[in-house]
Every structure is written in C-alpha cells, then in structure tokens.
Design an enzyme around this catalytic site. Sequence first.
Site, PDB file in Angstrom:
ATOM      1  N   VAL A 176     -41.568  47.199 -36.037  1.00  0.00           N
ATOM      2  CA  VAL A 176     -40.523  46.219 -36.351  1.00  0.00           C
ATOM      3  C   VAL A 176     -41.056  45.159 -37.317  1.00  0.00           C
ATOM      4  O   VAL A 176     -40.358  44.747 -38.258  1.00  0.00           O
ATOM      5  CB  VAL A 176     -40.001  45.553 -35.058  1.00  0.00           C
ATOM      6  CG1 VAL A 176     -38.968  44.485 -35.375  1.00  0.00           C
ATOM      7  CG2 VAL A 176     -39.395  46.602 -34.133  1.00  0.00           C
ATOM      8  N   ILE A 192     -52.116  36.317 -31.734  1.00  0.00           N
ATOM      9  CA  ILE A 192     -51.238  35.301 -31.120  1.00  0.00           C
ATOM     10  C   ILE A 192     -51.806  34.738 -29.815  1.00  0.00           C
ATOM     11  O   ILE A 192     -51.332  33.719 -29.322  1.00  0.00           O
ATOM     12  CB  ILE A 192     -49.778  35.803 -30.929  1.00  0.00           C
ATOM     13  CG1 ILE A 192     -49.705  37.012 -29.982  1.00  0.00           C
ATOM     14  CG2 ILE A 192     -49.099  36.085 -32.258  1.00  0.00           C
ATOM     15  CD1 ILE A 192     -48.282  37.310 -29.484  1.00  0.00           C
ATOM     16  N   THR A 201     -47.381  46.779 -26.520  1.00  0.00           N
ATOM     17  CA  THR A 201     -46.230  47.645 -26.225  1.00  0.00           C
ATOM     18  C   THR A 201     -46.615  48.928 -25.479  1.00  0.00           C
ATOM     19  O   THR A 201     -45.762  49.786 -25.277  1.00  0.00           O
ATOM     20  CB  THR A 201     -45.498  48.016 -27.540  1.00  0.00           C
ATOM     21  OG1 THR A 201     -46.438  48.635 -28.424  1.00  0.00           O
ATOM     22  CG2 THR A 201     -44.903  46.804 -28.208  1.00  0.00           C
ATOM     23  N   THR A 234     -37.149  43.067 -24.396  1.00  0.00           N
ATOM     24  CA  THR A 234     -36.987  44.502 -24.160  1.00  0.00           C
ATOM     25  C   THR A 234     -35.902  44.825 -23.129  1.00  0.00           C
ATOM     26  O   THR A 234     -35.626  44.017 -22.228  1.00  0.00           O
ATOM     27  CB  THR A 234     -38.338  45.089 -23.676  1.00  0.00           C
ATOM     28  OG1 THR A 234     -38.142  46.439 -23.271  1.00  0.00           O
ATOM     29  CG2 THR A 234     -38.900  44.326 -22.493  1.00  0.00           C
ATOM     30  N   ASP A 235     -35.360  46.021 -23.239  1.00  0.00           N
ATOM     31  CA  ASP A 235     -34.437  46.553 -22.229  1.00  0.00           C
ATOM     32  C   ASP A 235     -35.166  46.787 -20.896  1.00  0.00           C
ATOM     33  O   ASP A 235     -34.532  46.915 -19.851  1.00  0.00           O
ATOM     34  CB  ASP A 235     -33.797  47.858 -22.727  1.00  0.00           C
ATOM     35  CG  ASP A 235     -34.794  48.869 -23.268  1.00  0.00           C
ATOM     36  OD1 ASP A 235     -35.963  48.501 -23.535  1.00  0.00           O
ATOM     37  OD2 ASP A 235     -34.422  50.047 -23.440  1.00  0.00           O
ATOM     38  N   TYR A 280     -45.219  45.610 -17.767  1.00  0.00           N
ATOM     39  CA  TYR A 280     -44.770  45.308 -19.132  1.00  0.00           C
ATOM     40  C   TYR A 280     -43.455  44.525 -19.106  1.00  0.00           C
ATOM     41  O   TYR A 280     -43.330  43.455 -19.724  1.00  0.00           O
ATOM     42  CB  TYR A 280     -44.609  46.623 -19.896  1.00  0.00           C
ATOM     43  CG  TYR A 280     -43.872  46.534 -21.219  1.00  0.00           C
ATOM     44  CD1 TYR A 280     -44.503  46.024 -22.364  1.00  0.00           C
ATOM     45  CD2 TYR A 280     -42.549  46.978 -21.341  1.00  0.00           C
ATOM     46  CE1 TYR A 280     -43.830  45.959 -23.578  1.00  0.00           C
ATOM     47  CE2 TYR A 280     -41.880  46.913 -22.550  1.00  0.00           C
ATOM     48  CZ  TYR A 280     -42.519  46.407 -23.666  1.00  0.00           C
ATOM     49  OH  TYR A 280     -41.851  46.345 -24.871  1.00  0.00           O
ATOM     50  N   LYS A 309     -42.813  40.630 -20.244  1.00  0.00           N
ATOM     51  CA  LYS A 309     -41.874  40.304 -21.321  1.00  0.00           C
ATOM     52  C   LYS A 309     -40.820  39.300 -20.822  1.00  0.00           C
ATOM     53  O   LYS A 309     -40.457  38.377 -21.536  1.00  0.00           O
ATOM     54  CB  LYS A 309     -41.190  41.572 -21.850  1.00  0.00           C
ATOM     55  CG  LYS A 309     -42.104  42.568 -22.539  1.00  0.00           C
ATOM     56  CD  LYS A 309     -42.612  42.121 -23.898  1.00  0.00           C
ATOM     57  CE  LYS A 309     -41.536  42.145 -24.955  1.00  0.00           C
ATOM     58  NZ  LYS A 309     -42.107  41.811 -26.294  1.00  0.00           N
ATOM     59  N   TRP A 329     -35.274  51.295 -27.435  1.00  0.00           N
ATOM     60  CA  TRP A 329     -35.297  52.616 -28.083  1.00  0.00           C
ATOM     61  C   TRP A 329     -35.342  52.491 -29.610  1.00  0.00           C
ATOM     62  O   TRP A 329     -34.488  53.025 -30.332  1.00  0.00           O
ATOM     63  CB  TRP A 329     -34.080  53.436 -27.656  1.00  0.00           C
ATOM     64  CG  TRP A 329     -34.148  53.915 -26.250  1.00  0.00           C
ATOM     65  CD1 TRP A 329     -34.761  53.314 -25.185  1.00  0.00           C
ATOM     66  CD2 TRP A 329     -33.551  55.118 -25.724  1.00  0.00           C
ATOM     67  NE1 TRP A 329     -34.582  54.059 -24.059  1.00  0.00           N
ATOM     68  CE2 TRP A 329     -33.846  55.167 -24.351  1.00  0.00           C
ATOM     69  CE3 TRP A 329     -32.794  56.139 -26.289  1.00  0.00           C
ATOM     70  CZ2 TRP A 329     -33.419  56.203 -23.534  1.00  0.00           C
ATOM     71  CZ3 TRP A 329     -32.355  57.162 -25.475  1.00  0.00           C
ATOM     72  CH2 TRP A 329     -32.677  57.201 -24.109  1.00  0.00           C
TER      73      TRP A 329
HETATM   74  N1  LIG Z   1     -40.562  50.285 -29.640  1.00  0.00           N
HETATM   75  C1  LIG Z   1     -39.555  50.155 -28.799  1.00  0.00           C
HETATM   76  O1  LIG Z   1     -38.818  51.118 -28.489  1.00  0.00           O
HETATM   77  C2  LIG Z   1     -39.245  48.801 -28.202  1.00  0.00           C
HETATM   78  C3  LIG Z   1     -38.196  48.715 -27.275  1.00  0.00           C
HETATM   79  C4  LIG Z   1     -37.846  47.463 -26.773  1.00  0.00           C
HETATM   80  C5  LIG Z   1     -38.515  46.332 -27.200  1.00  0.00           C
HETATM   81  N2  LIG Z   1     -39.553  46.437 -28.073  1.00  0.00           N
HETATM   82  C6  LIG Z   1     -40.207  45.199 -28.509  1.00  0.00           C
HETATM   83  O2  LIG Z   1     -40.101  45.126 -29.919  1.00  0.00           O
HETATM   84  C7  LIG Z   1     -41.206  44.377 -30.440  1.00  0.00           C
HETATM   85  C8  LIG Z   1     -41.832  45.145 -31.589  1.00  0.00           C
HETATM   86  O3  LIG Z   1     -42.308  46.382 -31.082  1.00  0.00           O
HETATM   87  P1  LIG Z   1     -42.795  47.580 -32.007  1.00  0.00           P
HETATM   88  O4  LIG Z   1     -42.085  48.769 -31.552  1.00  0.00           O
HETATM   89  O5  LIG Z   1     -42.776  47.152 -33.437  1.00  0.00           O
HETATM   90  O6  LIG Z   1     -44.287  47.676 -31.470  1.00  0.00           O
HETATM   91  P2  LIG Z   1     -45.650  48.040 -32.219  1.00  0.00           P
HETATM   92  O7  LIG Z   1     -45.386  48.996 -33.329  1.00  0.00           O
HETATM   93  O8  LIG Z   1     -46.607  48.379 -31.136  1.00  0.00           O
HETATM   94  O9  LIG Z   1     -46.050  46.652 -32.869  1.00  0.00           O
HETATM   95  C9  LIG Z   1     -46.578  45.585 -32.138  1.00  0.00           C
HETATM   96  C10 LIG Z   1     -47.598  44.904 -33.022  1.00  0.00           C
HETATM   97  O10 LIG Z   1     -48.128  43.784 -32.313  1.00  0.00           O
HETATM   98  C11 LIG Z   1     -49.507  43.725 -32.604  1.00  0.00           C
HETATM   99  N3  LIG Z   1     -50.242  42.960 -31.600  1.00  0.00           N
HETATM  100  C12 LIG Z   1     -50.656  43.357 -30.379  1.00  0.00           C
HETATM  101  N4  LIG Z   1     -51.351  42.351 -29.785  1.00  0.00           N
HETATM  102  C13 LIG Z   1     -51.365  41.317 -30.656  1.00  0.00           C
HETATM  103  C14 LIG Z   1     -51.937  40.023 -30.648  1.00  0.00           C
HETATM  104  N5  LIG Z   1     -52.626  39.568 -29.592  1.00  0.00           N
HETATM  105  N6  LIG Z   1     -51.756  39.225 -31.730  1.00  0.00           N
HETATM  106  C15 LIG Z   1     -51.075  39.657 -32.800  1.00  0.00           C
HETATM  107  N7  LIG Z   1     -50.527  40.885 -32.894  1.00  0.00           N
HETATM  108  C16 LIG Z   1     -50.667  41.707 -31.822  1.00  0.00           C
HETATM  109  C17 LIG Z   1     -49.958  45.168 -32.645  1.00  0.00           C
HETATM  110  O11 LIG Z   1     -51.169  45.255 -33.347  1.00  0.00           O
HETATM  111  P3  LIG Z   1     -52.258  46.396 -32.943  1.00  0.00           P
HETATM  112  O12 LIG Z   1     -51.624  47.685 -33.320  1.00  0.00           O
HETATM  113  O13 LIG Z   1     -53.428  46.001 -33.768  1.00  0.00           O
HETATM  114  O14 LIG Z   1     -52.464  46.241 -31.474  1.00  0.00           O
HETATM  115  C18 LIG Z   1     -48.784  45.821 -33.384  1.00  0.00           C
HETATM  116  O15 LIG Z   1     -48.977  45.813 -34.777  1.00  0.00           O
HETATM  117  C19 LIG Z   1     -42.113  44.093 -29.250  1.00  0.00           C
HETATM  118  O16 LIG Z   1     -41.839  42.820 -28.756  1.00  0.00           O
HETATM  119  C20 LIG Z   1     -41.683  45.130 -28.201  1.00  0.00           C
HETATM  120  O17 LIG Z   1     -41.936  44.674 -26.904  1.00  0.00           O
HETATM  121  C21 LIG Z   1     -39.933  47.643 -28.586  1.00  0.00           C
END
Ligand SMILES: NC(=O)c1ccc[n+]([C@@H]2O[C@H](COP(=O)([O-])OP(=O)(O)OC[C@H]3O[C@@H](n4cnc5c(N)ncnc54)[C@H](OP(=O)(O)O)[C@@H]3O)[C@@H](O)[C@H]2O)c1
Length: 283
Positions: free
Chosen positions: A12, A37, A62, A101-102, A125, A129, A150
């Site tokens: 994202v 962060i 995540t 998140t959902d 998790y 959140k 999703w």
């Molecule tokens: N993917 C889904 O289906 C889904 C569903 C519901 C909600 N969400 C939410 O959507 C948001 C974005 O998710 P995404 O799917 O883009 O996840 P993602 O691809 O795993 O991206 C999360 C990013 O956060 C970084 N990160 C982890 N720990 C960190 C820290 N301490 N400081 C700074 N950066 C850090 C990770 O870096 P590293 O790779 O270096 O660890 C990664 O680049 C999150 O809040 C997640 O909870 C996702």
Amino acid sequence: MKVLVAGARGMVGRAVAAHCLAQNDEVFAHDRQSLDITNHESVRAAFERERPDAVINCAAWTDVDGCQSDPERARAVNSHAVENLALNCRRAGAIFVTISTDYVFDGKKEGFYTQRDDPNPESVYGAAKLEGERRAQAASARTVVVRTGWIFGADGRNFLSTVIERARRGERLKAISDAYGTPTYADDLAVRLRQLAQLDLPGIYHVVNSGSGVSFEEFTRAALVAAGLEGAEIESVRMDTLQRPAPRPRNSRLRCLLSEAVGLAALPDWESALSVFARQISR
Ligand SMILES: NC(=O)c1ccc[n+]([C@@H]2O[C@H](COP(=O)([O-])OP(=O)(O)OC[C@H]3O[C@@H](n4cnc5c(N)ncnc54)[C@H](OP(=O)(O)O)[C@@H]3O)[C@@H](O)[C@H]2O)c1
C-alpha cells in the site's frame, strides 16, 4: 500537501507514495530503513525536518502468524508506534491517517461489518491493530482510521501475484472456500487515503472496493480468469484444515456508513479493479 508516508516500500505504501507524487504533493516516502516507526527519536527528527501537513501510515507488522508468536513486537509496531506517530502529528498540527484491518472483527457476524459493530479481535495481530486505532485516536483528535481488507496490488508482497505466477507455472493451487471478505485494490485505496487526508474529517472509515463480498476461492478464481488463466486447477480447502497459528475471521466483509455521508463516491467494484490489476501485472 506535504505528505509523510511511513512504510512506503510495502504494497500500500508504494501505491500511496506514487499517487501523492502524481498529485504534485511534496512527498517524504520512508521505508523502514529511513524511518523505523518504533524509533521515537527518528520519528521526532523526521517531523522536525519535514514538517508534514499529513502523515499516511502504511507501516505495520503484517505477518499475522508471526504476530501470534511475538505479541510484544506486534504491539510495538502496530500499536505503540502508531500512537507515537499520532502524538507527533498533534504537536505538528498535521492530520494523521493510519490503516487498520478487517481482522479487528471476530468474523461471527453474517453480512457486512460497519462502524456500528463492536470489534472483537481473535488474533494478536488484530488486537494490536485495534489497540493502535484507539491509542492513535486518544493521542490526536485529527486521526483518521481506515479499516480495509483483502488488499491486492502490483507491488510488494502480494498473494494474488503469487497465485497467478504459480498458475502460470502449471502448479496446482489451493484456495479457501469458507472465508469471506471484500477485496481492495491498493491503487484505489491509495486514492481514498489521500482524499481522507485532504478532507480532514476524523473518524473510522471502512474502505474497500464496492461489489458483493466473496469467498477467497471465488476471488482467486476471478483473478485467474482476469489474468487469462481460467484453466488453472484449484483445490477447495476449508480454513480449519490449514491449522495456521493465528485465527482469522471467517467473515470480514466491510461496509462504510460514513463515506457516502461525507460526499465520497464509492470505490470501483472489485471485479473492474481486478481487470486493471491483471493488465498492470502483465505489462
Ligand atoms: N494486505 C492486506 O490484505 C491487509 C488487509 C487489511 C489491512 N492491512 C493493513 O494495510 C497496511 C498496509 O499493509 P500492506 O499490505 O502494504 O503490508 P506490507 O506490504 O507488509 O507493508 C508494510 C510495510 O511496513 C514496513 N514496516 C514494518 N515494520 C516497520 C517499522 N517498525 N517501521 C517502519 N516500517 C515498518 C514493512 O517493511 P519490511 O518489509 O522491511 O518489514 C513493509 O514495507 C497495514 O497497516 C496492514 O495492517 C493489510
């Protein structure tokens, strides 16, 4: 706007940084290396240096099963660090948009979850959140919480691209037939996150593509069709046969009560978004 994007190398985060740049914002896109962060001193220094008008937090831990075995780390990243970003936003007079998140819901409801439903996370998790949502709201009144689910997108770690790649290699796939959700295209989510930062109307929003909810298996099949792989072999599996460490909600379909009320158009339906995604990854 001057926008600070945390977690800008995630699925994202990349979409958000690209969209804000395309809108001519001044963008400070930070990956974990340039802004961890959980490091309060780095966060303070970034705010002082960059003086953002808005912060869009896409950083999170995540790995749902990973969180289950390390609750302390899960809370550090997904709760305490989120609170600290919100505190810095309050001090700087910036709006804070953070993604949730959902998985804050237990999945026992039939139908769509709205803001009227009480969260009841069953995984570490989801609990971390939810705590992050609440701490951020308490730390700064100008907090926008965006629950979504999703997510699929072209960049970063991405289950749909993996499924499509494996189907192209002729591998037999498994898909869960008894888990239901609302798919969300990262590019559409990115547009909405920026709109919400501009709108500056705090609250909890549920942001997903429109259309009916689907099972994971239906969603996987639709993705394969969109990618021209309708012949791929898929085995239906039930969620409980996977025996994963963290529980997941059986139903996490989301619907928003606020977006329309504040004048935001519905996002495109997920099937159209899937076609755009399939074209994007085949380029
Ligand atoms: N993917 C889904 O289906 C889904 C569903 C519901 C909600 N969400 C939410 O959507 C948001 C974005 O998710 P995404 O799917 O883009 O996840 P993602 O691809 O795993 O991206 C999360 C990013 O956060 C970084 N990160 C982890 N720990 C960190 C820290 N301490 N400081 C700074 N950066 C850090 C990770 O870096 P590293 O790779 O270096 O660890 C990664 O680049 C999150 O809040 C997640 O909870 C996702």
